[in-house]
Design a protein around this motif. Structure first.
Motif, PDB file in Angstrom:
ATOM      1  N   UNK A   1      -1.385 -11.987   8.173  1.00  0.00           N
ATOM      2  CA  UNK A   1      -1.731 -10.707   7.572  1.00  0.00           C
ATOM      3  C   UNK A   1      -1.226 -10.652   6.128  1.00  0.00           C
ATOM      4  N   UNK A   2      -0.074 -11.237   5.877  1.00  0.00           N
ATOM      5  CA  UNK A   2       0.455 -11.295   4.513  1.00  0.00           C
ATOM      6  C   UNK A   2      -0.495 -12.065   3.603  1.00  0.00           C
ATOM      7  N   UNK A   3      -0.989 -13.198   4.070  1.00  0.00           N
ATOM      8  CA  UNK A   3      -1.952 -13.981   3.286  1.00  0.00           C
ATOM      9  C   UNK A   3      -3.191 -13.147   2.961  1.00  0.00           C
ATOM     10  N   UNK A   4      -3.699 -12.446   3.969  1.00  0.00           N
ATOM     11  CA  UNK A   4      -4.898 -11.631   3.779  1.00  0.00           C
ATOM     12  C   UNK A   4      -4.639 -10.524   2.766  1.00  0.00           C
ATOM     13  N   UNK A   5      -3.503  -9.844   2.875  1.00  0.00           N
ATOM     14  CA  UNK A   5      -3.173  -8.767   1.942  1.00  0.00           C
ATOM     15  C   UNK A   5      -3.033  -9.308   0.526  1.00  0.00           C
ATOM     16  N   UNK A   6      -2.415 -10.458   0.384  1.00  0.00           N
ATOM     17  CA  UNK A   6      -2.229 -11.036  -0.949  1.00  0.00           C
ATOM     18  C   UNK A   6      -3.559 -11.468  -1.568  1.00  0.00           C
ATOM     19  N   UNK A   7      -4.504 -11.836  -0.735  1.00  0.00           N
ATOM     20  CA  UNK A   7      -5.830 -12.197  -1.248  1.00  0.00           C
ATOM     21  C   UNK A   7      -6.518 -10.994  -1.897  1.00  0.00           C
ATOM     22  N   UNK A   8      -6.137  -9.786  -1.485  1.00  0.00           N
ATOM     23  CA  UNK A   8      -6.784  -8.570  -1.990  1.00  0.00           C
ATOM     24  C   UNK A   8      -5.909  -7.804  -2.981  1.00  0.00           C
ATOM     25  N   UNK A   9      -4.872  -8.425  -3.492  1.00  0.00           N
ATOM     26  CA  UNK A   9      -3.946  -7.736  -4.384  1.00  0.00           C
ATOM     27  C   UNK A   9      -4.631  -7.203  -5.634  1.00  0.00           C
ATOM     28  N   UNK A  10      -5.403  -8.035  -6.304  1.00  0.00           N
ATOM     29  CA  UNK A  10      -6.036  -7.607  -7.555  1.00  0.00           C
ATOM     30  C   UNK A  10      -6.984  -6.437  -7.311  1.00  0.00           C
ATOM     31  N   UNK A  11      -7.750  -6.516  -6.230  1.00  0.00           N
ATOM     32  CA  UNK A  11      -8.694  -5.446  -5.909  1.00  0.00           C
ATOM     33  C   UNK A  11      -7.934  -4.151  -5.569  1.00  0.00           C
ATOM     34  N   UNK A  12      -6.820  -4.278  -4.855  1.00  0.00           N
ATOM     35  CA  UNK A  12      -6.037  -3.099  -4.479  1.00  0.00           C
ATOM     36  C   UNK A  12      -5.423  -2.432  -5.712  1.00  0.00           C
ATOM     37  N   UNK A  13      -4.888  -3.233  -6.615  1.00  0.00           N
ATOM     38  CA  UNK A  13      -4.303  -2.666  -7.837  1.00  0.00           C
ATOM     39  C   UNK A  13      -5.397  -2.020  -8.679  1.00  0.00           C
ATOM     40  N   UNK A  14      -6.553  -2.656  -8.751  1.00  0.00           N
ATOM     41  CA  UNK A  14      -7.683  -2.081  -9.494  1.00  0.00           C
ATOM     42  C   UNK A  14      -8.079  -0.726  -8.894  1.00  0.00           C
ATOM     43  N   UNK A  15      -8.092  -0.619  -7.577  1.00  0.00           N
ATOM     44  CA  UNK A  15      -8.422   0.643  -6.913  1.00  0.00           C
ATOM     45  C   UNK A  15      -7.373   1.709  -7.219  1.00  0.00           C
ATOM     46  N   UNK A  16      -6.105   1.312  -7.215  1.00  0.00           N
ATOM     47  CA  UNK A  16      -5.038   2.267  -7.542  1.00  0.00           C
ATOM     48  C   UNK A  16      -5.173   2.774  -8.974  1.00  0.00           C
ATOM     49  N   UNK A  17      -5.467   1.874  -9.890  1.00  0.00           N
ATOM     50  CA  UNK A  17      -5.642   2.266 -11.291  1.00  0.00           C
ATOM     51  C   UNK A  17      -6.856   3.179 -11.431  1.00  0.00           C
ATOM     52  N   UNK A  18      -7.912   2.911 -10.672  1.00  0.00           N
ATOM     53  CA  UNK A  18      -9.109   3.755 -10.727  1.00  0.00           C
ATOM     54  C   UNK A  18      -8.782   5.178 -10.274  1.00  0.00           C
ATOM     55  N   UNK A  19      -7.986   5.295  -9.225  1.00  0.00           N
ATOM     56  CA  UNK A  19      -7.575   6.627  -8.756  1.00  0.00           C
ATOM     57  C   UNK A  19      -6.690   7.288  -9.806  1.00  0.00           C
ATOM     58  N   UNK A  20      -5.780   6.533 -10.376  1.00  0.00           N
ATOM     59  CA  UNK A  20      -4.877   7.059 -11.399  1.00  0.00           C
ATOM     60  C   UNK A  20      -5.662   7.598 -12.593  1.00  0.00           C
ATOM     61  N   UNK A  21      -6.715   6.914 -12.990  1.00  0.00           N
ATOM     62  CA  UNK A  21      -7.506   7.290 -14.167  1.00  0.00           C
ATOM     63  C   UNK A  21      -8.624   8.293 -13.863  1.00  0.00           C
ATOM     64  N   UNK A  22      -8.880   8.558 -12.601  1.00  0.00           N
ATOM     65  CA  UNK A  22     -10.007   9.399 -12.218  1.00  0.00           C
ATOM     66  C   UNK A  22      -9.731  10.874 -12.504  1.00  0.00           C
ATOM     67  N   UNK A  23     -10.681  11.505 -13.194  1.00  0.00           N
ATOM     68  CA  UNK A  23     -10.569  12.944 -13.460  1.00  0.00           C
ATOM     69  C   UNK A  23     -10.873  13.750 -12.196  1.00  0.00           C
ATOM     70  N   UNK A  24     -11.634  13.153 -11.268  1.00  0.00           N
ATOM     71  CA  UNK A  24     -11.998  13.856 -10.031  1.00  0.00           C
ATOM     72  C   UNK A  24     -10.908  13.772  -8.962  1.00  0.00           C
TER      73      UNK A  24
END
Length: 106
Positions: free
Chosen positions: A25-48
């Motif tokens: 599960x750790x391997x799987x989560x690490x494979x999606x790190x960049x996408x997860x951080x990108x999603x967090x930044x998108x929420x952070x920057x979202x006006x909605x």
């Protein structure tokens, strides 16, 4: 089962759960790190996004980038005369119990 002092009852640690393809599960989560951080930044920057969602995203980003802040645990010791005398009596008993004759000077 008898436990031997100084020996771990579980020397290999918790067994790792493997997915069908052999990854953990750790391997799987690490494979999606960049996408997860990108999603967090998108929420952070979202006006909605709600304020609470943006704060949660910001907290997650900061925690992962810089680590969680240290938490000081405030412990307050209050003493009174009765407690002080009990502690002093216990200290004296401990000293007496460990008293050993002095070794001759060499």
């Amino acid at each position: 089962m008898t436990f031997v002092k100084g020996t771990s009852g579980n020397p290999g640690g918790r067994p790792k759960v493997k997915l069908a393809d052999g990854r953990t599960l750790t391997d799987l989560a690490r494979d999606h790190t960049e996408k997860a951080v990108t999603a967090l930044v998108a929420v952070l920057d979202s006006a909605e996004a709600t304020d609470s969602a943006r704060v949660s995203a910001a907290t997650a980003i900061l925690d992962r980038g810089w680590g969680r802040p240290r938490q000081d645990v405030g412990i307050e010791m209050k003493s009174d005369e009765a407690m002080a005398s009990l502690l002093e009596a216990a200290r004296k008993r401990a000293i007496e119990a460990k008293a050993v004759p002095e070794l001759p000077a060499s």
